[in-house]
Design a protein around this motif. Structure first.
Motif, short mmCIF file in Angstrom:
data_model
loop_
_atom_site.label_atom_id
_atom_site.label_comp_id
_atom_site.label_asym_id
_atom_site.label_seq_id
_atom_site.Cartn_x
_atom_site.Cartn_y
_atom_site.Cartn_z
N ASP A 71 8.52 28.04 8.94
CA ASP A 71 9.71 28.85 9.22
C ASP A 71 10.02 28.93 10.71
O ASP A 71 11.15 29.24 11.10
CB ASP A 71 9.53 30.29 8.70
CG ASP A 71 9.31 30.37 7.21
OD1 ASP A 71 9.82 29.49 6.48
OD2 ASP A 71 8.63 31.33 6.77
N LEU A 72 9.02 28.67 11.54
CA LEU A 72 9.20 28.89 12.97
C LEU A 72 10.29 28.03 13.58
O LEU A 72 11.10 28.52 14.37
CB LEU A 72 7.88 28.68 13.72
CG LEU A 72 7.90 29.07 15.19
CD1 LEU A 72 8.37 30.51 15.40
CD2 LEU A 72 6.53 28.87 15.80
N GLY A 73 10.39 26.76 13.19
CA GLY A 73 11.43 25.88 13.74
C GLY A 73 12.83 26.37 13.41
O GLY A 73 13.65 26.57 14.33
N PRO A 74 13.15 26.61 12.13
CA PRO A 74 14.50 27.10 11.83
C PRO A 74 14.75 28.51 12.37
O PRO A 74 15.88 28.81 12.76
CB PRO A 74 14.59 27.06 10.31
CG PRO A 74 13.26 26.69 9.78
CD PRO A 74 12.41 26.23 10.92
N TRP A 75 13.72 29.35 12.43
CA TRP A 75 13.89 30.69 13.00
C TRP A 75 14.22 30.59 14.48
O TRP A 75 15.11 31.29 14.99
CB TRP A 75 12.63 31.52 12.76
CG TRP A 75 12.63 32.87 13.40
CD1 TRP A 75 11.88 33.28 14.45
CD2 TRP A 75 13.43 34.01 13.02
NE1 TRP A 75 12.15 34.60 14.76
CE2 TRP A 75 13.09 35.06 13.89
CE3 TRP A 75 14.37 34.22 12.04
CZ2 TRP A 75 13.68 36.32 13.81
CZ3 TRP A 75 14.97 35.49 11.95
CH2 TRP A 75 14.62 36.51 12.83
N THR A 76 13.52 29.73 15.18
CA THR A 76 13.78 29.53 16.61
C THR A 76 15.19 29.00 16.83
O THR A 76 15.91 29.47 17.72
CB THR A 76 12.73 28.57 17.21
OG1 THR A 76 11.43 29.18 17.05
CG2 THR A 76 12.99 28.30 18.68
N ALA A 77 15.61 28.05 16.00
CA ALA A 77 16.98 27.50 16.11
C ALA A 77 18.02 28.58 15.86
O ALA A 77 19.03 28.66 16.58
CB ALA A 77 17.16 26.33 15.14
N MET A 78 17.80 29.43 14.86
CA MET A 78 18.73 30.53 14.58
C MET A 78 18.87 31.44 15.80
O MET A 78 19.98 31.84 16.15
CB MET A 78 18.19 31.40 13.44
CG MET A 78 18.52 30.98 12.06
SD MET A 78 17.81 32.17 10.87
CE MET A 78 18.51 33.71 11.43
N ASN A 79 17.74 31.78 16.40
CA ASN A 79 17.75 32.73 17.51
C ASN A 79 18.25 32.12 18.81
O ASN A 79 18.52 32.85 19.77
CB ASN A 79 16.36 33.34 17.70
CG ASN A 79 16.06 34.33 16.62
OD1 ASN A 79 16.85 35.20 16.32
ND2 ASN A 79 14.90 34.18 15.99
N ALA A 80 18.38 30.80 18.84
CA ALA A 80 18.96 30.12 20.00
C ALA A 80 20.45 29.85 19.80
O ALA A 80 21.12 29.38 20.72
CB ALA A 80 18.23 28.80 20.25
#
Length: 184
Positions: free
Chosen positions: A18-27
């Motif tokens: 989940d970390l990759g898509p979560w990071t992309a969302m928050n960017a």
């Protein structure tokens, strides 16, 4: 840890994937349009670690949100105690979705699951929701969930600098109002 299921969604523990898509969302500046800034990868990772720690410790909190049919991670939804420095107390419901998930009713569906858990499992007397006054889409979700706003409860978020994002609105729903709406 409680896992919640709706017709289309799974509210679950956080996974490393989940970390990759979560990071992309928050960017994404559009996803973060009603927040003071986008998050760095380190801030996103720290938030996931905190969310998972709360889920492990309490059994509830900010769950990762997945589309059941595809397994796609689309954001988060859940409940969390209000920060101590806010001008009110209680437990708040919230959600944040990737742009690709907008417009599908997922926030409302997941929000309903979180409210149900809060009222039936946790026995909460009331659940709150907070957003910036400018975040009209989130306020629409709050209204669809049966939450109501008293403008007298609006406040300036102490975590946000002066500017258009500082003014915040507070929505509420009581257990009694939620149960009455569920019977309709």
């Amino acid at each position: 840890m409680s896992e919640l299921r709706t017709e289309r969604l799974l509210l679950r523990e956080w996974r490393e994937s989940d970390l990759g898509p979560w990071t992309a969302m928050n960017a994404d500046p559009e996803v973060r349009a009603h927040f003071p800034e986008v998050l760095t990868p380190e801030q996103s990772a720290a938030s996931v670690a905190g969310f998972q720690a709360d889920l492990t410790h309490r059994g509830w909190g900010w769950w990762a949100l997945e589309v059941r049919a595809t397994g796609e991670f689309i954001g988060f939804t859940g409940l969390d105690p209000v920060d101590e420095h806010m001008p009110f107390t209680g437990v708040e419901a919230g959600w944040r979705l990737a742009r690709s998930a907008w417009g599908n009713g997922y926030a409302t569906e997941a929000g309903e699951a979180a409210l149900s858990f809060g009222f039936t499992t946790l026995g909460l007397p009331e659940i709150l929701a907070v957003t910036m006054a400018t975040n009209l889409p989130s306020q629409a979700v709050m209204r669809r969930l049966g939450m109501t706003r008293d403008p007298a409860d609006d406040f300036d978020d102490p975590d946000v600098s002066d500017g258009p994002l500082r003014r915040s609105v507070l929505y509420r729903i009581s257990a009694g109002a939620w149960r009455a709406a569920e019977r309709e």
